[in-house]
Design an enzyme around this catalytic site. Structure first.
Site, PDB file in Angstrom:
ATOM      1  N   MET A  27       0.834  -1.200   0.000  1.00  0.00           N
ATOM      2  CA  MET A  27       0.000   0.000   0.000  1.00  0.00           C
ATOM      3  C   MET A  27       0.871   1.254   0.000  1.00  0.00           C
ATOM      4  O   MET A  27       0.426   2.327   0.406  1.00  0.00           O
ATOM      5  CB  MET A  27      -0.947  -0.006   1.195  1.00  0.00           C
ATOM      6  CG  MET A  27      -1.986  -1.124   1.137  1.00  0.00           C
ATOM      7  SD  MET A  27      -3.479  -0.802   2.095  1.00  0.00           S
ATOM      8  CE  MET A  27      -2.800  -0.630   3.734  1.00  0.00           C
ATOM      9  N   LEU A  30       6.677   2.855   1.589  1.00  0.00           N
ATOM     10  CA  LEU A  30       7.643   1.767   1.688  1.00  0.00           C
ATOM     11  C   LEU A  30       8.734   2.067   2.715  1.00  0.00           C
ATOM     12  O   LEU A  30       9.158   3.202   2.886  1.00  0.00           O
ATOM     13  CB  LEU A  30       8.287   1.508   0.325  1.00  0.00           C
ATOM     14  CG  LEU A  30       7.343   1.177  -0.842  1.00  0.00           C
ATOM     15  CD1 LEU A  30       8.152   0.792  -2.073  1.00  0.00           C
ATOM     16  CD2 LEU A  30       6.366   0.067  -0.466  1.00  0.00           C
ATOM     17  N   GLY A  33      11.464  -2.875   5.490  1.00  0.00           N
ATOM     18  CA  GLY A  33      10.804  -4.171   5.446  1.00  0.00           C
ATOM     19  C   GLY A  33      10.326  -4.500   4.043  1.00  0.00           C
ATOM     20  O   GLY A  33      10.556  -5.611   3.525  1.00  0.00           O
ATOM     21  N   HIS A  34       9.655  -3.547   3.413  1.00  0.00           N
ATOM     22  CA  HIS A  34       9.263  -3.736   2.018  1.00  0.00           C
ATOM     23  C   HIS A  34      10.494  -3.938   1.143  1.00  0.00           C
ATOM     24  O   HIS A  34      10.494  -4.758   0.225  1.00  0.00           O
ATOM     25  CB  HIS A  34       8.496  -2.510   1.500  1.00  0.00           C
ATOM     26  CG  HIS A  34       7.188  -2.261   2.182  1.00  0.00           C
ATOM     27  ND1 HIS A  34       6.973  -1.159   2.981  1.00  0.00           N
ATOM     28  CD2 HIS A  34       6.029  -2.960   2.173  1.00  0.00           C
ATOM     29  CE1 HIS A  34       5.739  -1.188   3.439  1.00  0.00           C
ATOM     30  NE2 HIS A  34       5.138  -2.267   2.972  1.00  0.00           N
ATOM     31  N   GLN A  58     -10.262  -2.632   3.040  1.00  0.00           N
ATOM     32  CA  GLN A  58      -9.739  -3.302   4.227  1.00  0.00           C
ATOM     33  C   GLN A  58      -9.670  -2.385   5.434  1.00  0.00           C
ATOM     34  O   GLN A  58      -9.238  -2.794   6.506  1.00  0.00           O
ATOM     35  CB  GLN A  58      -8.368  -3.916   3.955  1.00  0.00           C
ATOM     36  CG  GLN A  58      -7.232  -2.930   3.745  1.00  0.00           C
ATOM     37  CD  GLN A  58      -5.973  -3.614   3.259  1.00  0.00           C
ATOM     38  OE1 GLN A  58      -5.907  -4.123   2.137  1.00  0.00           O
ATOM     39  NE2 GLN A  58      -4.950  -3.657   4.112  1.00  0.00           N
ATOM     40  N   LYS A 146       5.502 -10.011   9.603  1.00  0.00           N
ATOM     41  CA  LYS A 146       4.974  -9.108  10.624  1.00  0.00           C
ATOM     42  C   LYS A 146       3.459  -9.209  10.632  1.00  0.00           C
ATOM     43  O   LYS A 146       2.825  -9.262  11.681  1.00  0.00           O
ATOM     44  CB  LYS A 146       5.398  -7.663  10.346  1.00  0.00           C
ATOM     45  CG  LYS A 146       4.978  -6.682  11.456  1.00  0.00           C
ATOM     46  CD  LYS A 146       4.800  -5.282  10.950  1.00  0.00           C
ATOM     47  CE  LYS A 146       3.511  -5.155  10.190  1.00  0.00           C
ATOM     48  NZ  LYS A 146       3.123  -3.768   9.903  1.00  0.00           N
ATOM     49  N   ASP A 147       2.870  -9.232   9.445  1.00  0.00           N
ATOM     50  CA  ASP A 147       1.434  -9.471   9.295  1.00  0.00           C
ATOM     51  C   ASP A 147       1.218 -10.975   9.138  1.00  0.00           C
ATOM     52  O   ASP A 147       0.792 -11.455   8.088  1.00  0.00           O
ATOM     53  CB  ASP A 147       0.902  -8.725   8.075  1.00  0.00           C
ATOM     54  CG  ASP A 147       1.077  -7.219   8.198  1.00  0.00           C
ATOM     55  OD1 ASP A 147       0.406  -6.634   9.057  1.00  0.00           O
ATOM     56  OD2 ASP A 147       1.880  -6.657   7.445  1.00  0.00           O
ATOM     57  N   SER A 182       7.041  -0.642  10.065  1.00  0.00           N
ATOM     58  CA  SER A 182       5.678  -0.519   9.570  1.00  0.00           C
ATOM     59  C   SER A 182       5.491   0.873   8.984  1.00  0.00           C
ATOM     60  O   SER A 182       6.096   1.849   9.460  1.00  0.00           O
ATOM     61  CB  SER A 182       4.673  -0.730  10.710  1.00  0.00           C
ATOM     62  OG  SER A 182       3.365  -0.366  10.316  1.00  0.00           O
TER      63      SER A 182
END
Length: 257
Positions: A27, A30, A33-34, A58, A146-147, A182
């Site tokens: 989404m 960035l 992590g991305h 969502q 993480k998710d 995040s």
């Protein structure tokens, strides 16, 4: 690196691609992590595709959607630096031409943890991921652990619907104090950032779930849940920050006693 905003153009172009295709759906906003997901895709595939789309279906809280960070220029710069080949940036009208009449719904795990107090959240996630997977036709799609709940639901969906794609789970990338990276971290001020840094430390402790909840509440965090299942502890908390709230999630694997 080439970008596509028109999905009809992308679908036509996708048919010309050869070799293995890796895909990282995001989404935007960035972070490292991305970046780790994209880097792994670049290393393991001939072509890497990134999607940037803030998916409204969502979000059960309109304020959360409105506050979501927008860093598109920086996102594209990072993607190009890592070696991403193509970026797709669809619009709502194309992804939801049906006005969200058709949905992918899971009836068990999606109603626990983050799904318990976020009605419709995972239906929105699974629906948009299914659409994006069908657009990209990737050999591998990369998701951060993480998710973890999201990763597991997407993996199960791919198996259930016989999707010809490998769902790859990647380790959580963390800040020095353990806070999971995040996009929402960008919304934290200095005070709330210090508080958020306590979350991972407490999750890794030998305290019980109830004791961790008590400690988090003593710090001034609002606890959505702290639950241990199958040797993994999951948590979601809300941090007060200026005139807004920021919801953070994390999970850690627990060692056997």
């Amino acid at each position: 690196m080439r970008t596509f905003e028109n999905m009809q153009e992308w679908v036509a172009f996708r048919k010309t691609l050869e070799g293995s295709v890796g895909f990282v759906p995001t989404m935007g906003a960035l972070h490292a992590g991305h970046g780790s997901l994209l880097q792994r895709s670049v290393e393991e595939n001939d072509v890497t595709v990134l999607s940037i789309y803030v998916n409204p279906t969502q979000f059960n809280d309109p304020k959360d959607l409105a506050n979501y960070p927008d860093t598109l220029d920086a996102d594209l710069e990072l993607a190009q630096k890592i070696g991403v080949d193509y970026v797709i940036m669809p619009g709502y009208a194309e992804l939801y031409a049906d006005n969200y009449r058709y949905q992918i719904t899971e009836s068990e795990f999606s109603r626990e943890l983050c799904g318990q107090n976020r009605p419709g959240h995972f239906t929105g996630v699974l629906t948009v991921v299914m659409k994006l997977l069908n657009l990209v036709h990737a050999n591998r799609a990369y998701f951060g652990k993480k998710d973890y709940q999201q990763f597991q639901l997407v993996k199960d969906m791919a198996l259930t619907f016989f999707l010809d794609v490998e769902i790859v789970g990647c380790a959580t990338i963390r800040e020095k104090d353990g806070l999971a990276m995040s996009s929402r971290n960008k919304l934290l001020d200095a005070r709330s950032r210090r508080l958020a840094g306590q979350l991972n430390c407490l999750l890794r402790s030998h305290r019980s779930d109830a004791e961790v909840i008590e400690q988090l509440q003593a710090l001034g965090l609002t606890v959505d849940y702290v639950i241990t299942r199958e040797r993994r502890r999951f948590a979601a908390v809300v941090v007060e920050c200026a005139e807004k709230t920021v919801r953070l999630i994390d999970n850690v694997g627990l060692q056997k006693a």
